[in-house]
Design an enzyme around this catalytic site. Structure first.
Site, PDB file in Angstrom:
ATOM      1  N   ASP A 240       0.949  -2.070  -4.645  1.00 48.47           N
ATOM      2  CA  ASP A 240      -0.126  -2.227  -5.620  1.00 48.47           C
ATOM      3  C   ASP A 240      -0.010  -3.584  -6.324  1.00 48.47           C
ATOM      4  OD1 ASP A 240      -2.288  -0.927  -7.217  1.00 48.47           O
ATOM      5  OD2 ASP A 240      -0.853  -1.186  -8.871  1.00 48.47           O
ATOM      6  N   GLU A 276      -1.854  -5.291  -1.873  1.00 54.80           N
ATOM      7  CA  GLU A 276      -3.163  -5.420  -2.530  1.00 54.80           C
ATOM      8  C   GLU A 276      -3.176  -6.692  -3.357  1.00 54.80           C
ATOM      9  OE1 GLU A 276      -5.914  -3.356  -6.011  1.00 54.80           O
ATOM     10  OE2 GLU A 276      -3.751  -3.532  -6.181  1.00 54.80           O
TER      11      GLU A 276
END
Ligand SMILES: [Ca+2]
Ligand SMILES: [Ca+2]
Length: 537
Positions: A240, A276
């Protein structure tokens, strides 16, 4: 009398030949159904992945919240372990949204990296899911939030206490990035600890304080978390918010990921890792030396895929972009993969942006007939909708999977998406309907799988001169195939020999087509139906 006898004999003959014919047909059908049950033999990372937002997927415990056992129960839907069954989506990898202890429904704010959130199940459930997936050659990656924790995490509570007491010798004093008023860096967001001149960094929200990666103990902590789950059997991670490690300082952040990934590759050389980095291409490609990253410009309503699928812009914008992306990333790392996708849990669902389902099917073609490892967001395969709307809530992008059976999975807290705007079909109704989007996805994934060149080949964009026709010549291990699309709503013919890049190459076989129309190849002339894609060998 003789005539009657003749008639009876001929009637008997007709009936018996009909019976034979039926038997033949039945035999042929049985033959098709009896392809040997076979587990997918591939052993690399060029896989079609499926993103599961765990709390919204499938509920086994009947509290309305999705859980790990819910995924176990749905494995036959995702991949039944038989590539010949034709009765399963056939995805080869699962990305699970965060599953560690957390006070929120989305769980991107961890309070304990070593504990599965009790609502989702136990570590034994996770292990069972991993084992089941591995039996079926499906990889499992966990969503790992490295940059920040919950403000309820014991590390943060101890950090705050140490700061309030100005206890510089406390182990946790430097666990989070903290500055004085004077030291604040422009572009970063901070929150003040009341009563002292100390601001902790929190670019997402005050509930998500950011860890300090200048502290070797913090680096070690986050390495240990990843090691723990790799040793438990997970195949890798979706990381993330990778650009936030040192927010605004890309070289230093890239250096962190280079170090982190090199450590993880020592433990698991074939780790599946996707980052990401929600940014422009230049910044994303900076990270490609360390790990593969999502291609954000492919996704969403105005992305390269949806734009091409709508047919309003030149298809060559998309094909040239795929080629450029592949060459730029592979220049950074030989085994770099393109990770295309249509939407994820932070975006309005793509199906809602198309006027008819045929456009959605075209978008699916353009997402899955690409190199690398494309992603499907759960529910995309049945055309589920969901957008932020006037309530401006991400919960609407993470609605409960529409199973249409006894599953009582509920929408996440705060969702407002109106039922009458949602599709009126379900997994159940679509699996029974041969012409459904779900069955289209099954076929498309099977085509991608049947031609290893699609995932692994080198793509060259074809110059056709047409607005809505084009594609690629794909080269893999000395073999060439063509992937060709027609994004218009009309059947078109194109003489492949007119394309300079194809001169001197002989193509003889139309191997597969998928779309709203059909296709045929006569000599070098390809006739391709509306919103249809073909594979030519
Ligand atoms: Ca549950
Ligand atoms: Ca940070």
């Amino acid at each position: 009398m003789a005539n009657i006898l003749k008639k009876i004999i001929s009637l008997v003959l007709i009936i018996s030949s009909l019976l034979t014919l039926c038997a033949c047909k039945k035999d042929k059908k049985d033959e098709q159904e009896e392809l040997p049950a076979m587990v997918d033999p591939i052993d690399d990372n060029y896989r079609t992945f499926y993103q599961i937002f765990v709390g919204s997927f499938s509920d086994s415990s009947r509290d309305g919240i999705g859980d790990l056992r819910g995924i176990i129960d749905r494995m036959d839907y995702l991949n039944d372990g038989n590539i010949n069954s034709g009765k399963s989506l056939g995805v080869q990898g699962l990305w699970l949204s965060p599953i560690f202890s957390s006070p929120s429904y989305h769980k991107y704010d961890t309070t304990d990296y070593y504990k599965i959130d009790w609502r989702f199940g136990t570590e034994a459930d996770l292990k069972e899911l991993i084992d089941l997936c591995h039996e079926r050659n499906v990889k499992v990656i966990l969503d790992l939030v490295v940059n920040h924790t919950s403000n309820q995490h014991p590390w943060f509570l101890k950090f705050k206490e140490a700061r309030m007491e100005d206890d510089v010798d406390n182990k946790y004093f430097d666990y989070y990035t903290a500055v004085t008023t004077e030291e604040k860096v422009g572009g970063r967001t901070y929150q003040k600890i009341a009563g002292i001149d100390c601001w902790f960094e929190c670019n997402f929200s005050g509930d998500m304080p950011e860890l300090n990666f200048d502290n070797p103990e913090v680096k070690e902590e986050m390495l240990n978390v990843a090691k723990y789950y790799l040793e438990l059997g997970v195949d890798g991670f979706r990381f993330d918010a990778i650009k936030y490690i040192y927010y605004g300082d890309t070289p230093k952040t890239v250096e962190f990921w280079d170090w982190y990934m090199s450590e993880l590759r020592k433990i698991k050389p074939d780790i599946y890792a996707v980052g990401e980095c929600w940014s422009g291409d230049t910044e994303i490609i900076d990270y490609y030396g360390a790990l593969d990253c999502f291609g954000f410009a492919f996704s969403q309503q105005e992305g390269a895929i949806a734009n091409a699928a709508r047919g309003n812009s030149y298809l060559s914008n998309y094909t040239k972009y795929v080629e450029k992306w592949q060459s730029q990333t592979s220049a950074k790392r030989e085994d770099a993969m393109l990770m295309s996708f249509l939407s994820n849990h932070d975006m309005d669902r793509i199906a809602g942006t198309f006027v008819t389902e045929n456009y959605m099917r075209m978008a699916a073609n353009l997402n899955l007939l690409t190199p690398g490892s494309p992603f499907i967001y759960y529910g995309e395969e049945i055309g589920m909708k969901g957008s932020r709307g006037s309530a401006n809530t991400d919960a609407n992008r993470r609605l409960a999977m529409l199973w249409g059976d006894e599953d009582i999975i509920r929408n996440p807290v705060g969702s407002t998406y109106p039922d009458d705007k949602q599709i009126q079909t379900t997994v159940k109704s679509q699996t029974e309907d041969e012409g459904s989007l779900y069955n289209y996805y099954c076929k498309l994934i099977a085509i991608r799988h049947k031609h290893p060149e699609i995932a692994r080949g080198k793509y060259t964009s074809l110059t056709t001169g047409g607005k809505n026709i084009g594609g690629f010549i794909v080269e893999y291990e000395g073999k060439n195939i063509i992937i060709f699309h027609n994004t218009s709503t009309e059947e078109l013919s194109y003489d492949l020999s007119k394309c300079a890049q194809l001169s001197g190459i002989t193509f003889s076989k139309l191997a597969d087509y998928i779309g709203s129309g059909s296709a045929k190849l006569e000599g070098t002339v390809l006739t391709i139906g509306a919103q249809t894609s073909v594979i030519i060998e």
